[in-house]
Write a protein that holds these residues in place. Structure first.
Motif, PDB file in Angstrom:
ATOM      1  N   LYS A   3      40.545  13.320 -21.236  1.00  0.00           N
ATOM      2  CA  LYS A   3      39.596  14.298 -20.716  1.00  0.00           C
ATOM      3  C   LYS A   3      40.109  14.796 -19.368  1.00  0.00           C
ATOM      4  O   LYS A   3      40.498  14.007 -18.508  1.00  0.00           O
ATOM      5  N   ILE A   4      40.124  16.117 -19.181  1.00  0.00           N
ATOM      6  CA  ILE A   4      40.605  16.723 -17.949  1.00  0.00           C
ATOM      7  C   ILE A   4      39.403  17.218 -17.150  1.00  0.00           C
ATOM      8  O   ILE A   4      38.551  17.924 -17.683  1.00  0.00           O
ATOM      9  N   ASP A   5      39.347  16.852 -15.880  1.00  0.00           N
ATOM     10  CA  ASP A   5      38.281  17.318 -15.005  1.00  0.00           C
ATOM     11  C   ASP A   5      38.697  18.671 -14.430  1.00  0.00           C
ATOM     12  O   ASP A   5      39.491  18.744 -13.501  1.00  0.00           O
TER      13      ASP A   5
END
Length: 106
Positions: A3-5
Motif C-alpha cells: 500500500k502506497i501512502d
C-alpha cells in the motif's frame, strides 16, 4: 502489492506518477490485446481455420477512429477523439469546473 501512502507525495510527484500510470496502462492494454488475438488465432487453428476466415476477414475494427479533438493538459501523448465514452481525465477536468473547450486541439 504494498500500500502506497499518496499523502506523502508532492503535487508534482503525483502528476508524474499519474503520467507513468497512464503510460503503463496503455502498454498493458496493448500486451493483453495481443495475447487475446494470439489465443483466438490458436483456437481457430486448432479447428483448422484462420482467424480471418472466422471473422469474415476482419480481425480489426473497421472504420476510422477519427482525429483527436482533445489533448490531456499535462501529457500531450494522451488524446480523445470526442467520440464514445469520456476518458477519466476528461471527466475529472469537467467535474473540477473547467471548460472542456480548453482541452480542444486547435
Amino acid at each position: 502489492m504494498a500500500k502506497i501512502d499518496l499523502n506523502e507525495f508532492s503535487r508534482t510527484e503525483l502528476i508524474s506518477l499519474r503520467k507513468d500510470v497512464e503510460k503503463a496502462l496503455t502498454q498493458v492494454d496493448k500486451r493483453e490485446r495481443e495475447a487475446a488475438r494470439k489465443a483466438a488465432e490458436d483456437a481457430a487453428k486448432q479447428y483448422g481455420f484462420s482467424l480471418s476466415e472466422l471473422t469474415g476477414g476482419k480481425t480489426k475494427k473497421t472504420g476510422s477512429k477519427g482525429a483527436p479533438q482533445f489533448r490531456h493538459p499535462e501529457n500531450s501523448d494522451v488524446t480523445w477523439t470526442g467520440r464514445g465514452r469520456r476518458p477519466e481525465w476528461v471527466k475529472e477536468w469537467v467535474e473540477a469546473g473547467k471548460d472542456l473547450e480548453e482541452l480542444r486541439i486547435k
